[in-house]
Design an enzyme around this catalytic site. Sequence first.
Site, short mmCIF file in Angstrom:
data_model
loop_
_atom_site.label_atom_id
_atom_site.label_comp_id
_atom_site.label_asym_id
_atom_site.label_seq_id
_atom_site.Cartn_x
_atom_site.Cartn_y
_atom_site.Cartn_z
N CYS A 89 0.81 -1.23 0.00
CA CYS A 89 0.00 0.00 0.00
C CYS A 89 0.84 1.27 0.00
O CYS A 89 0.41 2.29 -0.56
CB CYS A 89 -0.97 0.00 1.18
SG CYS A 89 -0.20 -0.10 2.80
N HIS A 165 -2.39 1.32 7.20
CA HIS A 165 -2.69 1.36 5.76
C HIS A 165 -2.47 2.76 5.20
O HIS A 165 -2.75 3.76 5.88
CB HIS A 165 -4.15 0.92 5.54
CG HIS A 165 -4.56 0.82 4.12
ND1 HIS A 165 -3.88 0.05 3.19
CD2 HIS A 165 -5.59 1.40 3.42
CE1 HIS A 165 -4.47 0.14 2.02
NE2 HIS A 165 -5.50 0.97 2.13
#
Length: 337
Positions: A89, A165
């Site tokens: 990510c 994230h």
Amino acid sequence: MSDAGQWCLIESDPGVFTELIRAFNVQGTQVEEVWSLDDQTLEELKPVYGLIFLFKWQGGNDSSRLHPEADLSVDENVYFAKQVINNACATQAILSILLNCPTIDLGAELDNFKDFTRLFDPYDKGLAITNSELIRGVHNSFARSDPFFLDQTDQSSSEKEDIFHFISYVPVQGALYELDGLSNGPVNLGPCTGDNWLEKVRPVIQERMSRYTSAEIRFNLLALIKNREDVYRTRIGEIDERMRHASNTNNSSELMQLSEERDQLLQRIEMEKVKFKRYERENSLRKHNFIQFIYNIIRILAERGELQAHIEYARKEMSKRIKDRAEKKKGESGSKN
């Protein structure tokens, strides 16, 4: 999503992200940490190409679920890739900005990659990113050399580390987008013009943060911006032109003021050079293999008969950390109830 495979975790640090971008051969950009979303802070960073936001992942809080009213259709002007592998990510957040900013000099390799994958659907774009030797190699250049791996399959859920994230915010063709590789599509947050997208993104990020308890402060915001040295040298060129005009008109007061501004910009350039040297050293330490060094320290302590005392101290410290962590999570659970 496949497992972690050959992709390592990436630290949320401006020096790390700046080196990653440079390793892609992208020119004229750098990454800075954003400590505040106030107007003055954002003004000093302009031009800002996009923002990268790091937060603790909670199941089901991908962008498409948090913005159910948003248009998730894939606009052909927006480069959106699904995240198909764990730990990717950070790099995908960088690429989400780079590949959506036509004014950035991507370099030949990323430019060819963008052109080759332009008509792919989001999932295939994600696969292409995963299979790119350049992108994977640059990402994994920050992999730590570590022979010790913790198997979390036998750990209780309370003992597992929190998962974080990265997502991106970027203006594309007059609209502000939230790009989250775990989402079903690019989230259109509404129209924007010029730099006013920074004003529009502020409440969006603040709203995301408000979904967590007051005890959760582990957020990080990075900005992909134009290289500061280039910005300052452009300003110096403009000042030089004004100084020539002031000199021709014998405007001594303006000449003095412009000279001071010029000196300040030169100082900022030197500060940028010092900062990048620090980045280089810190990144070198991140990549260095300290295993042999640690092994020799342990061996020397054992030879001196001091190792057992250090082991006992480490056990006590670990027990204390586990207890403190359990009490903290218990407190967070109580505050929710």
